[in-house]
Motif scaffolding. Structure first.
Motif, mmCIF file in Angstrom:
data_model
loop_
_atom_site.group_PDB
_atom_site.id
_atom_site.type_symbol
_atom_site.label_atom_id
_atom_site.label_comp_id
_atom_site.label_asym_id
_atom_site.label_seq_id
_atom_site.Cartn_x
_atom_site.Cartn_y
_atom_site.Cartn_z
ATOM 1 N N THR A 162 38.696 47.431 40.363
ATOM 2 C CA THR A 162 39.033 46.369 41.100
ATOM 3 C C THR A 162 38.904 45.085 40.160
ATOM 4 O OG1 THR A 162 37.750 47.108 42.965
ATOM 5 C CG2 THR A 162 38.000 44.731 42.836
ATOM 6 N N TYR A 163 38.156 45.076 39.331
ATOM 7 C CA TYR A 163 38.342 43.841 38.213
ATOM 8 C C TYR A 163 39.651 44.020 37.366
ATOM 9 C CZ TYR A 163 37.397 41.303 33.732
ATOM 10 O OH TYR A 163 37.622 40.559 32.671
ATOM 11 N N PHE A 164 40.053 45.017 36.809
ATOM 12 C CA PHE A 164 41.167 45.115 36.071
ATOM 13 C C PHE A 164 42.577 44.829 36.907
ATOM 14 C CE2 PHE A 164 38.749 47.409 32.859
ATOM 15 C CZ PHE A 164 38.947 46.574 31.717
ATOM 16 N N SER A 165 42.298 45.431 38.211
ATOM 17 C CA SER A 165 43.614 45.014 39.214
ATOM 18 C C SER A 165 43.671 43.630 39.304
ATOM 19 C CB SER A 165 43.341 45.776 40.438
ATOM 20 O OG SER A 165 43.167 47.226 40.167
ATOM 21 N N THR A 166 42.706 42.874 39.641
ATOM 22 C CA THR A 166 42.596 41.437 39.627
ATOM 23 C C THR A 166 43.087 40.884 38.571
ATOM 24 O OG1 THR A 166 40.842 41.805 41.199
ATOM 25 C CG2 THR A 166 41.032 39.381 40.368
ATOM 26 N N VAL A 167 42.578 40.976 37.385
ATOM 27 C CA VAL A 167 42.918 40.742 36.180
ATOM 28 C C VAL A 167 44.463 40.838 35.971
ATOM 29 C CG1 VAL A 167 43.116 40.776 33.622
ATOM 30 C CG2 VAL A 167 40.917 40.733 34.972
ATOM 31 N N LEU A 168 45.056 41.973 36.275
ATOM 32 C CA LEU A 168 46.577 42.290 36.054
ATOM 33 C C LEU A 168 47.386 41.486 37.150
ATOM 34 C CD1 LEU A 168 48.641 43.917 34.841
ATOM 35 C CD2 LEU A 168 48.207 45.708 36.866
ATOM 36 N N SER A 221 46.619 38.448 38.485
ATOM 37 C CA SER A 221 46.412 37.155 37.943
ATOM 38 C C SER A 221 47.520 36.807 36.794
ATOM 39 C CB SER A 221 44.997 36.671 37.928
ATOM 40 O OG SER A 221 44.356 37.378 36.687
ATOM 41 N N GLN A 222 47.575 37.697 35.750
ATOM 42 C CA GLN A 222 48.357 37.639 34.859
ATOM 43 C C GLN A 222 49.491 37.558 35.065
ATOM 44 O OE1 GLN A 222 47.323 40.734 32.066
ATOM 45 N NE2 GLN A 222 45.574 39.453 30.936
ATOM 46 N N GLN A 223 50.225 38.391 36.204
ATOM 47 C CA GLN A 223 51.579 38.354 36.701
ATOM 48 C C GLN A 223 51.893 37.347 37.596
ATOM 49 O OE1 GLN A 223 53.960 40.692 36.069
ATOM 50 N NE2 GLN A 223 52.498 41.902 34.973
ATOM 51 N N HIS A 240 50.578 34.296 36.992
ATOM 52 C CA HIS A 240 50.698 33.321 35.932
ATOM 53 C C HIS A 240 52.110 33.280 34.832
ATOM 54 C CE1 HIS A 240 49.404 30.371 32.602
ATOM 55 N NE2 HIS A 240 49.692 31.208 31.721
#
Length: 91
Positions: free
Chosen positions: A19-25, A27-29, A31
């Motif tokens: 879940t954490y890495f999916s959220t980071v991915l 948000s980066q997309q 941005h």
């Protein structure tokens, strides 16, 4: 051997990491898409500024020619040389 059927902390931990890495991915997309849009707008503004700059350079070069200056003075400003009488066409 008896298998233990308790709460699976490993599965919970893996779910949290995923879940954490999916959220980071995500948000980066988001941005990156915002940066891409900003870049597109900046490129458009740059192209417009370069076109305006080129137009002004041509206009400046034309104003360095005395014949063009005289033409502008006569046609746009209605000026005349000594001894000449300016005239305007009736509409």
């Amino acid at each position: 051997m008896k298998k233990r059927r308790g709460f699976n902390w490993f599965a919970v931990l893996m779910l949290m990491v995923l879940t954490y890495f999916s959220t980071v991915l995500i948000s980066q997309q988001l941005h990156l898409s915002q940066v891409s849009e900003s870049q597109r707008i900046a490129d458009k503004k740059l192209a417009a500024a370069q076109a305006e700059n080129e137009r002004l350079r041509r206009e400046y070069a034309e104003l360095q020619n005395l014949d063009n200056i005289e033409k502008i003075a006569r046609e746009d400003l209605g000026l005349a040389k000594d001894g000449e009488l300016p005239y305007q066409l009736a509409h």
